[in-house]
Scaffold this motif. Sequence first.
Motif, PDB file in Angstrom:
ATOM      1  N   UNK A 163       0.833  -1.202   0.000  1.00 56.96           N
ATOM      2  CA  UNK A 163       0.000   0.000   0.000  1.00 56.96           C
ATOM      3  C   UNK A 163       0.870   1.256   0.000  1.00 56.96           C
ATOM      4  N   UNK A 164       1.945   1.255   0.791  1.00 63.74           N
ATOM      5  CA  UNK A 164       2.856   2.402   0.821  1.00 63.74           C
ATOM      6  C   UNK A 164       3.525   2.599  -0.536  1.00 63.74           C
ATOM      7  N   UNK A 165       3.938   1.509  -1.175  1.00 67.20           N
ATOM      8  CA  UNK A 165       4.568   1.600  -2.492  1.00 67.20           C
ATOM      9  C   UNK A 165       3.581   2.125  -3.532  1.00 67.20           C
ATOM     10  N   UNK A 166       2.347   1.623  -3.486  1.00 67.26           N
ATOM     11  CA  UNK A 166       1.331   2.086  -4.430  1.00 67.26           C
ATOM     12  C   UNK A 166       1.065   3.577  -4.248  1.00 67.26           C
ATOM     13  N   UNK A 167       0.949   4.013  -3.003  1.00 68.02           N
ATOM     14  CA  UNK A 167       0.702   5.420  -2.716  1.00 68.02           C
ATOM     15  C   UNK A 167       1.856   6.294  -3.222  1.00 68.02           C
ATOM     16  N   UNK A 168       3.099   5.839  -2.988  1.00 62.49           N
ATOM     17  CA  UNK A 168       4.266   6.592  -3.449  1.00 62.49           C
ATOM     18  C   UNK A 168       4.298   6.698  -4.967  1.00 62.49           C
ATOM     19  N   UNK A 169       3.687   5.724  -5.649  1.00 62.80           N
ATOM     20  CA  UNK A 169       3.641   5.721  -7.113  1.00 62.80           C
ATOM     21  C   UNK A 169       2.434   6.480  -7.659  1.00 62.80           C
ATOM     22  N   UNK A 170       1.658   7.105  -6.775  1.00 64.41           N
ATOM     23  CA  UNK A 170       0.500   7.880  -7.224  1.00 64.41           C
ATOM     24  C   UNK A 170      -0.750   7.057  -7.443  1.00 64.41           C
ATOM     25  N   UNK A 171      -0.829   5.901  -6.773  1.00 69.29           N
ATOM     26  CA  UNK A 171      -1.978   5.016  -6.917  1.00 69.29           C
ATOM     27  C   UNK A 171      -2.743   4.919  -5.599  1.00 69.29           C
ATOM     28  N   UNK A 172      -4.040   4.723  -5.700  1.00 66.78           N
ATOM     29  CA  UNK A 172      -4.890   4.515  -4.528  1.00 66.78           C
ATOM     30  C   UNK A 172      -5.449   3.100  -4.545  1.00 66.78           C
ATOM     31  N   UNK A 173      -5.632   2.533  -3.369  1.00 65.03           N
ATOM     32  CA  UNK A 173      -6.258   1.218  -3.257  1.00 65.03           C
ATOM     33  C   UNK A 173      -7.771   1.407  -3.229  1.00 65.03           C
ATOM     34  N   UNK A 174      -8.439   0.937  -4.267  1.00 64.56           N
ATOM     35  CA  UNK A 174      -9.899   0.981  -4.301  1.00 64.56           C
ATOM     36  C   UNK A 174     -10.487  -0.168  -3.489  1.00 64.56           C
ATOM     37  N   UNK A 175      -9.906  -1.360  -3.663  1.00 65.42           N
ATOM     38  CA  UNK A 175     -10.379  -2.547  -2.938  1.00 65.42           C
ATOM     39  C   UNK A 175      -9.213  -3.489  -2.660  1.00 65.42           C
ATOM     40  N   UNK A 176      -9.360  -4.234  -1.567  1.00 64.20           N
ATOM     41  CA  UNK A 176      -8.485  -5.370  -1.294  1.00 64.20           C
ATOM     42  C   UNK A 176      -9.367  -6.559  -0.940  1.00 64.20           C
ATOM     43  N   UNK A 177      -9.084  -7.707  -1.575  1.00 61.71           N
ATOM     44  CA  UNK A 177      -9.814  -8.942  -1.305  1.00 61.71           C
ATOM     45  C   UNK A 177      -8.823 -10.054  -0.969  1.00 61.71           C
ATOM     46  N   UNK A 178      -9.373 -11.182  -0.552  1.00 57.70           N
ATOM     47  CA  UNK A 178      -8.541 -12.332  -0.236  1.00 57.70           C
ATOM     48  C   UNK A 178      -8.492 -13.363  -1.344  1.00 57.70           C
ATOM     49  N   UNK A 179      -9.250 -13.135  -2.410  1.00 53.57           N
ATOM     50  CA  UNK A 179      -9.255 -14.065  -3.542  1.00 53.57           C
ATOM     51  C   UNK A 179      -9.872 -13.371  -4.748  1.00 53.57           C
ATOM     52  N   UNK A 180      -9.805 -14.026  -5.900  1.00 51.73           N
ATOM     53  CA  UNK A 180     -10.413 -13.488  -7.115  1.00 51.73           C
ATOM     54  C   UNK A 180     -11.921 -13.704  -7.128  1.00 51.73           C
ATOM     55  N   UNK A 181     -12.425 -14.425  -6.124  1.00 47.63           N
ATOM     56  CA  UNK A 181     -13.860 -14.568  -5.933  1.00 47.63           C
ATOM     57  C   UNK A 181     -14.357 -13.596  -4.860  1.00 47.63           C
ATOM     58  N   UNK A 182     -13.517 -12.627  -4.499  1.00 49.93           N
ATOM     59  CA  UNK A 182     -13.853 -11.511  -3.621  1.00 49.93           C
ATOM     60  C   UNK A 182     -14.125 -11.917  -2.181  1.00 49.93           C
ATOM     61  N   UNK A 183     -13.371 -12.909  -1.684  1.00 49.78           N
ATOM     62  CA  UNK A 183     -13.435 -13.227  -0.268  1.00 49.78           C
ATOM     63  C   UNK A 183     -12.805 -12.101   0.545  1.00 49.78           C
ATOM     64  N   UNK A 184     -13.072 -12.101   1.838  1.00 45.73           N
ATOM     65  CA  UNK A 184     -12.528 -11.074   2.719  1.00 45.73           C
ATOM     66  C   UNK A 184     -11.004 -11.142   2.743  1.00 45.73           C
ATOM     67  N   UNK A 185     -10.340 -10.012   2.975  1.00 45.07           N
ATOM     68  CA  UNK A 185      -8.875 -10.012   3.056  1.00 45.07           C
ATOM     69  C   UNK A 185      -8.366 -11.002   4.100  1.00 45.07           C
ATOM     70  N   UNK A 186      -7.200 -11.582   3.809  1.00 40.22           N
ATOM     71  CA  UNK A 186      -6.581 -12.515   4.738  1.00 40.22           C
ATOM     72  C   UNK A 186      -5.071 -12.294   4.714  1.00 40.22           C
ATOM     73  N   UNK A 187      -4.357 -13.074   5.501  1.00 40.76           N
ATOM     74  CA  UNK A 187      -2.908 -12.894   5.614  1.00 40.76           C
ATOM     75  C   UNK A 187      -2.110 -13.744   4.634  1.00 40.76           C
TER      76      UNK A 187
END
Length: 197
Positions: A163-187
Amino acid sequence: MTLPPTRWELAGEDNRFYGLHFDALVREGADVAGEARLADALVARHARILDVGSGMGRIAAALTARGHDVVATEPDAALRAQSQAAYADVPVLPHEALAIPALEPFDLIVVVGNVFIYLGEGTERAVLAHLRSLLAPGGRILAGFHLTAVKSGSRTYPADEFVADASAAGLSVDWRFGSYELHAPNDDYAVWVLSAG
């Protein structure tokens, strides 16, 4: 410009399993297009899509079949050959992420299959900034990778660092998921949708 070697290059023959694994899955009739379904849902019909690190071609082929204008790029010669043998109608450029030339802008850039954890050491922000420069207005980036180094030669890339790298590159995180089927974020695995901030 001399680019630093990617972690994929440094791993060498240890990564040959990737192409063999997906070749076997395709031959078995397995579903190998999960990432492509999500990518397809993120864009309008006939979108212009860049598939970075396209590997053996499964995602680029699935998106082409859905009617999109897809540019695939894969620096690994063996994977390019496999892709062209399996999906002859999908051309593949030989560029790694930092060397992709300025082309007509893209509505979506797909960077899945652990590409980010195989980039050259210390190039993550530069890659993100370069990909941002290739986006059309309103364009987005779909990225997905294991957060820990579970693959040969890969790195651990914690979510907060990405997230820090994306922000430094001028990008924003719209969404974060845990899979391509849109499960909740995980570790374990993270799927990101980014846009120009």
